[in-house]
Design a protein around this motif. Structure first.
Motif, PDB file in Angstrom:
ATOM      1  N   ALA A 167     -16.209  24.494 -72.513  1.00  0.00           N
ATOM      2  CA  ALA A 167     -16.763  23.152 -72.680  1.00  0.00           C
ATOM      3  C   ALA A 167     -18.278  23.194 -72.513  1.00  0.00           C
ATOM      4  CB  ALA A 167     -16.143  22.217 -71.661  1.00  0.00           C
ATOM      5  N   ASP A 168     -18.936  22.107 -72.923  1.00  0.00           N
ATOM      6  CA  ASP A 168     -20.370  22.008 -72.713  1.00  0.00           C
ATOM      7  C   ASP A 168     -20.674  21.911 -71.215  1.00  0.00           C
ATOM      8  OD1 ASP A 168     -20.819  22.035 -75.412  1.00  0.00           O
ATOM      9  OD2 ASP A 168     -20.867  19.842 -75.590  1.00  0.00           O
ATOM     10  N   THR A 220     -21.888  20.401 -67.675  1.00  0.00           N
ATOM     11  CA  THR A 220     -21.900  19.058 -67.101  1.00  0.00           C
ATOM     12  C   THR A 220     -23.181  18.905 -66.283  1.00  0.00           C
ATOM     13  OG1 THR A 220     -20.679  19.773 -65.135  1.00  0.00           O
ATOM     14  CG2 THR A 220     -19.394  18.916 -66.996  1.00  0.00           C
ATOM     15  N   SER A 244     -24.198  27.168 -74.995  1.00  0.00           N
ATOM     16  CA  SER A 244     -23.739  25.784 -75.148  1.00  0.00           C
ATOM     17  C   SER A 244     -24.694  24.853 -74.406  1.00  0.00           C
ATOM     18  CB  SER A 244     -22.306  25.622 -74.632  1.00  0.00           C
ATOM     19  OG  SER A 244     -22.224  25.988 -73.274  1.00  0.00           O
ATOM     20  N   HIS A 265     -21.633  25.103 -65.505  1.00  0.00           N
ATOM     21  CA  HIS A 265     -20.916  25.656 -66.665  1.00  0.00           C
ATOM     22  C   HIS A 265     -20.286  26.974 -66.250  1.00  0.00           C
ATOM     23  CE1 HIS A 265     -20.274  27.490 -70.681  1.00  0.00           C
ATOM     24  NE2 HIS A 265     -20.082  26.218 -71.037  1.00  0.00           N
TER      25      HIS A 265
END
Length: 285
Positions: free
Chosen positions: A58-59, A61, A167, A91
């Motif tokens: 995921a990207d 936070t 990312s 991340h």
């Protein structure tokens, strides 16, 4: 670390300064729209690879975005101020870089104020394998960056983070923060000394920085409290509320009872910070 498109970002403050000098005060409302870089583009080549990458992770936070230790940014007419900004990013691959700026406008196509970070890359300190706290600084010069009074009030805060795998997290509307016009407040109580039971006249003036002519002008039509502190005590109590006149002046009367200090106190507005005058001592005989 950051490969940034600095043509727009690094030179924007200087361009804005030239624009401000060229615009007469009467035309300040016709300020140009500035080309603030979008959050998704601030990491340059890294952003391009990240935007096109298809990874399982995921990207990043982002949390704890902090500007000027949470305090309003208050500027007068001449002195520049450097503030600290920071965020926490997480991340799975770890954090490589971060970015924070402040901008003013209705949307990204209508930006009339822009405060970029001083550094090309953030200082990111890892607190674990996945999380870092990243810090930057932003310098605000009222004579370069704050070219019209309409810039006082709420600004948007951009936050972005770059993970080690490329990312990114990018949000041009992550938070808001206030930039305000420095305020001044004076007081004078007379006569001094005064007989007990007689009238004391208390005058003063509420003024604030003008970012269009770099002078201080009266802040008109504002509610200001007249307060009194008895000699030998530490607490002020409100006597009455006074409204500043068309030039910011304040004037009222009260009855002398005991020795003590009179001051005016202004609670502040969204564009102008709270301010208290230094107490003026009155000897009551």
């Amino acid at each position: 670390m950051r490969i940034r498109a600095t043509a727009a970002a690094a030179t924007l403050t200087g361009a804005l300064a030239l624009t401000a000098l060229a615009l007469p005060t009467a035309q300040a409302a016709d300020a140009p729209s500035l080309n603030k870089p979008a959050a998704a583009s601030v990491f340059g080549a890294h952003a391009k690879s990240a935007l096109s990458a298809t990874t399982a992770a995921a990207d990043p936070t982002v949390s704890n975005v902090t500007v000027n230790a949470g305090k309003d940014i208050v500027l007068g007419t001449t002195t520049a101020k450097t503030i600290n900004v920071s965020l926490t990013a997480t991340h799975a691959s770890g954090i490589a870089d971060a970015y924070i700026d402040l901008w003013h406008g209705s949307n990204l196509d209508n930006v009339d104020g822009y405060l970029p970070p001083n550094e090309d890359a953030a200082t990111c300190t890892a607190t674990s394998d996945t999380t870092s706290t990243c810090k930057l600084t932003i310098t605000v010069d009222p004579q370069l960056d704050l070219y019209m009074n309409a810039l006082a009030g709420t600004w948007h805060v951009t936050a972005a983070a770059l993970a080690n795998d490329g990312s990114i997290y990018a949000n041009d509307y992550k938070d808001t923060h206030r930039v305000q016009r420095f305020s001044k407040l004076t007081v004078n109580a007379s006569p001094e000394p005064v007989k007990k039971g007689n009238t004391v006249t208390v005058t003063g003036k509420l003024s604030r920085a003008n970012w269009e002519d770099y002078a201080y002008h009266g802040y008109t039509g504002q509610s200001v409290q007249l307060q009194f502190r008895k000699a030998g005590t530490s607490t002020y109590t409100t006597v009455k509320t006074v409204t500043s006149d068309s030039t910011g002046n304040l004037k009222t009367t009260t009855t002398a009872s005991v020795d003590g200090y009179f001051r005016y106190s202004f609670a502040g507005t969204t564009t102008t910070p709270a301010v208290k005058a230094t107490g003026d001592y009155v000897d009551v005989q």
